[in-house]
Design an enzyme around this catalytic site. Structure first.
Site, PDB file in Angstrom:
ATOM      1  N   GLU A 219      44.888 -45.381  33.937  1.00 24.49           N
ATOM      2  CA  GLU A 219      45.812 -44.884  34.929  1.00 24.49           C
ATOM      3  C   GLU A 219      45.272 -43.645  35.609  1.00 24.49           C
ATOM      4  O   GLU A 219      44.497 -42.890  35.024  1.00 24.49           O
ATOM      5  CB  GLU A 219      47.147 -44.545  34.263  1.00 24.49           C
TER       6      GLU A 219
ATOM      7  N   CYS B 160      44.923 -36.672  38.727  1.00 23.87           N
ATOM      8  CA  CYS B 160      44.553 -36.692  37.311  1.00 23.87           C
ATOM      9  C   CYS B 160      43.794 -37.988  37.057  1.00 23.87           C
ATOM     10  O   CYS B 160      44.326 -39.082  37.261  1.00 23.87           O
ATOM     11  CB  CYS B 160      45.819 -36.609  36.463  1.00 23.87           C
TER      12      CYS B 160
ATOM     13  N   CYS C  14      40.250 -44.061  23.743  1.00 29.56           N
ATOM     14  CA  CYS C  14      39.519 -42.862  23.328  1.00 29.56           C
ATOM     15  C   CYS C  14      39.268 -42.968  21.833  1.00 29.56           C
ATOM     16  O   CYS C  14      40.148 -43.378  21.077  1.00 29.56           O
ATOM     17  CB  CYS C  14      40.322 -41.601  23.629  1.00 29.56           C
TER      18      CYS C  14
ATOM     19  N   CYS D 103      43.279 -38.244  18.391  1.00 24.69           N
ATOM     20  CA  CYS D 103      44.175 -37.110  18.134  1.00 24.69           C
ATOM     21  C   CYS D 103      45.542 -37.664  17.715  1.00 24.69           C
ATOM     22  O   CYS D 103      46.022 -38.666  18.257  1.00 24.69           O
ATOM     23  CB  CYS D 103      44.289 -36.228  19.367  1.00 24.69           C
TER      24      CYS D 103
ATOM     25  N   CYS E  66      48.412 -38.372  20.371  1.00 25.32           N
ATOM     26  CA  CYS E  66      48.016 -38.871  21.697  1.00 25.32           C
ATOM     27  C   CYS E  66      48.078 -40.382  21.750  1.00 25.32           C
ATOM     28  O   CYS E  66      47.498 -41.089  20.917  1.00 25.32           O
ATOM     29  CB  CYS E  66      46.613 -38.389  22.030  1.00 25.32           C
TER      30      CYS E  66
ATOM     31  N   CYS F 116      51.890 -36.546  31.337  1.00 27.90           N
ATOM     32  CA  CYS F 116      50.704 -36.410  30.522  1.00 27.90           C
ATOM     33  C   CYS F 116      50.902 -36.996  29.129  1.00 27.90           C
ATOM     34  O   CYS F 116      51.899 -36.747  28.473  1.00 27.90           O
ATOM     35  CB  CYS F 116      50.415 -34.930  30.423  1.00 27.90           C
TER      36      CYS F 116
HETATM   37  N1  SAH Z   1      40.541 -36.009  26.144  1.00 24.74           N
HETATM   38  C1  SAH Z   1      40.734 -34.810  26.846  1.00 24.74           C
HETATM   39  C2  SAH Z   1      41.450 -34.976  28.171  1.00 24.74           C
HETATM   40  C3  SAH Z   1      42.594 -35.951  28.257  1.00 24.74           C
HETATM   41  S1  SAH Z   1      44.107 -35.545  27.510  1.00 24.74           S
HETATM   42  C4  SAH Z   1      41.464 -33.790  25.987  1.00 24.74           C
HETATM   43  O1  SAH Z   1      41.930 -34.160  24.932  1.00 24.74           O
HETATM   44  O2  SAH Z   1      41.482 -32.629  26.385  1.00 24.74           O
HETATM   45  C5  SAH Z   1      44.773 -34.216  28.484  1.00 24.74           C
HETATM   46  C6  SAH Z   1      45.692 -33.313  27.683  1.00 24.74           C
HETATM   47  O3  SAH Z   1      46.882 -33.992  27.298  1.00 24.74           O
HETATM   48  C7  SAH Z   1      45.043 -32.811  26.409  1.00 24.74           C
HETATM   49  O4  SAH Z   1      45.306 -31.437  26.222  1.00 24.74           O
HETATM   50  C8  SAH Z   1      45.767 -33.634  25.371  1.00 24.74           C
HETATM   51  O5  SAH Z   1      45.731 -33.023  24.117  1.00 24.74           O
HETATM   52  C9  SAH Z   1      47.164 -33.726  25.938  1.00 24.74           C
HETATM   53  N2  SAH Z   1      47.991 -34.787  25.388  1.00 24.74           N
HETATM   54  C10 SAH Z   1      47.610 -35.938  24.809  1.00 24.74           C
HETATM   55  N3  SAH Z   1      48.693 -36.660  24.416  1.00 24.74           N
HETATM   56  C11 SAH Z   1      49.756 -35.950  24.766  1.00 24.74           C
HETATM   57  C12 SAH Z   1      51.177 -36.160  24.627  1.00 24.74           C
HETATM   58  N4  SAH Z   1      51.670 -37.258  24.083  1.00 24.74           N
HETATM   59  N5  SAH Z   1      51.998 -35.212  25.118  1.00 24.74           N
HETATM   60  C13 SAH Z   1      51.499 -34.110  25.707  1.00 24.74           C
HETATM   61  N6  SAH Z   1      50.202 -33.852  25.850  1.00 24.74           N
HETATM   62  C14 SAH Z   1      49.331 -34.763  25.381  1.00 24.74           C
HETATM   63 FE1  SF4 Z   2      41.194 -38.563  23.243  1.00 27.38          FE
HETATM   64 FE2  SF4 Z   2      43.817 -38.221  23.465  1.00 27.38          FE
HETATM   65 FE3  SF4 Z   2      42.401 -36.654  21.847  1.00 27.38          FE
HETATM   66 FE4  SF4 Z   2      42.133 -36.374  24.500  1.00 27.38          FE
HETATM   67  S1  SF4 Z   2      43.985 -35.997  23.313  1.00 27.38           S
HETATM   68  S2  SF4 Z   2      40.481 -36.465  22.956  1.00 27.38           S
HETATM   69  S3  SF4 Z   2      42.381 -38.520  25.161  1.00 27.38           S
HETATM   70  S4  SF4 Z   2      42.686 -38.884  21.609  1.00 27.38           S
END
Ligand code: SAH
Ligand code: SF4
Length: 396
Positions: free
Chosen positions: A90, A103, A110, A114, A117, A369
């Site tokens: 997306e 964005c 990925c 995390c 996420c 996000c």
């Molecule tokens: N992989 C990169 C960039 C993509 S995620 C990273 O992790 O930085 C962009 C941001 O969204 C990151 O700070 C990530 O931790 C946050 N994010 C991921 N899942 C989320 C969620 N469910 N709610 C809010 N922020 C989230």
């Molecule tokens: Fe990957 Fe999501 Fe962690 Fe960003 S926040 S590094 S997209 S798993």
């Protein structure tokens, strides 16, 4: 067939050299592609007919395959893009008074997993190609211009002089005026969509150079932000290769907690991450790093956490961006209550850090996000790989 959206300036020059063309042709073609945003060679009116024919025989301009295109009540617009093999990514356009931000995604899924996420829970499918990254900006600008959207609300025809009007006094190409005056609909790019951009280093780097190239999108390095969860060696490479603005996903102020939330921390713990952030600042276009911090109820949002965080980063020029966690089905977290987010913000501000709270945009279309992958999974019927919920949301 080469997709011209796959080529950065050096790639385009090499491609045209192979066709027996002079280097300046690459700049001309780049402007047609990325400034006038044309989708076929026939429109490149200041190229000779024979060159246009040669291009059409050897190359194509292939943008993303759009599965859906939805605009939220607040103007946020989200595209779901099919990247083949049952994968979709997306991209999200966020309009504000003084800017339009896109964005962009860098990977399908990925691998970094995390805990909070949705993309991470999807697992890793593959890196996006350079064309699939550049194609996001190319397509979004085209779609917005076609709808008459620009930073100044100008309609498309005033912004995109084509053919004769694109010629300077002596017939030389001039930059499209909307680019010169910063009037493209998209003025800012954030690599904060699906995927870890530094885990797809080469393709992301090529795309970044095109975003910055004066013969392409011409964005300043301050207006392009890359967000990383902390791939330390790649942060150092980016600093040397193409230092755009940097956002670091911190999410915790100690290693025990961060190991759990952001597993890559086990490989590159906080001390290394913060040292790399400082090194990055030597070359960064801004004199601070943005630390992103997702607010998870009862996990990382107490007064103690705020104090610990402030102590941890006290020597680093930085700002904080607190992100209210966006829920997705099956996740073992909850969003911190508003009052706790405000208290956390106040604690960091009192400690001297500029701290913003991210506005949640486009919620009605799941464009917020971290929600990006959820509906994609529904669509592709992939299995969630949900980890068991932590026994108790420990506060470290
Ligand atoms: N992989 C990169 C960039 C993509 S995620 C990273 O992790 O930085 C962009 C941001 O969204 C990151 O700070 C990530 O931790 C946050 N994010 C991921 N899942 C989320 C969620 N469910 N709610 C809010 N922020 C989230
Ligand atoms: Fe990957 Fe999501 Fe962690 Fe960003 S926040 S590094 S997209 S798993």
């Amino acid at each position: 067939m080469t997709n011209l959206l796959d080529l950065d300036a050096a790639g385009l020059a090499a491609f045209l050299a192979d066709l027996g063309e002079k280097p300046f042709r690459a700049k001309q073609v780049s402007r047609w592609l990325h400034q006038r945003l044309v989708g076929d060679f026939g429109a490149m009116t200041d190229l000779s007919k024979s060159l246009r024919e040669k291009l059409a025989a050897a190359a194509q301009i292939r943008g993303p395959a759009v599965v859906s295109d939805t605009t939220a009540a607040d103007g946020t617009r989200k595209w779901l893009l099919d990247v083949g093999g049952g994968n979709a990514v997306e991209m999200v356009y966020i309009p504000e008074d003084d800017r339009g931000t896109l964005c962009i995604s860098s990977q399908a899924g990925c691998a970094l997993d995390c805990a909070f996420c949705s993309t991470g829970k999807q697992g890793f499918s593959r890196n996006l190609a350079t064309a699939e990254i550049i194609g996001q900006l190319w397509h979004a600008n085209r779609a917005l211009l076609a709808d008459g959207v620009s930073a100044e609300g100008r309609p498309e025809r005033e912004l995109l002089p084509l053919g004769g009007k694109a010629q300077g006094a002596k017939g030389a190409l001039v930059t499209a005026p909307w680019v010169e005056r910063g009037r493209a609909p998209i003025t800012n790019v954030v690599m904060m969509g699906m995927g870890e951009p530094l885990a797809n280093y080469d393709n992301v780097l090529s795309a970044l150079t095109v975003f910055l190239d004066d013969n392409a999108y011409g964005l300043s390095r301050r207006r392009v932000t890359l967000s990383t969860s902390g791939l330390v060696p790649a942060m150092d490479r980016l600093r040397d290769d193409c230092p755009v603005a940097l956002a670091v996903s911190l999410h915790a102020g100690n290693d025990l907690l961060r190991d759990r939330l952001v597993p890559i921390n086990r490989k590159y713990p906080l001390a290394q991450l913060l040292a790399a952030s400082l090194r990055y600042l030597d070359r960064a276009p801004r004199d601070f790093v943005t630390f992103e911090y997702v607010m998870l109820d009862g996990v990382n949002d107490s007064a103690l956490h705020a104090r610990e965080l402030a102590t941890l980063v006290r020597d680093i020029p930085c700002k904080f961006n607190l992100i209210p966690w966006n829920p997705f089905p099956g996740a073992a977290f909850q969003t911190s209550p508003r009052a706790r987010i405000l208290a956390f913000q106040k604690a960091l501000m009192d400690a001297g850090f500029v701290t913003t709270i991210r506005k949640t945009r486009g919620e009605d279309i799941d464009a917020a996000c971290g929600q990006l992958a959820g509906r994609v999974q529904d669509r592709t019927k992939r299995q969630f790989r949900i980890q068991p919920a932590p026994a108790s949301p420990a506060i470290h």
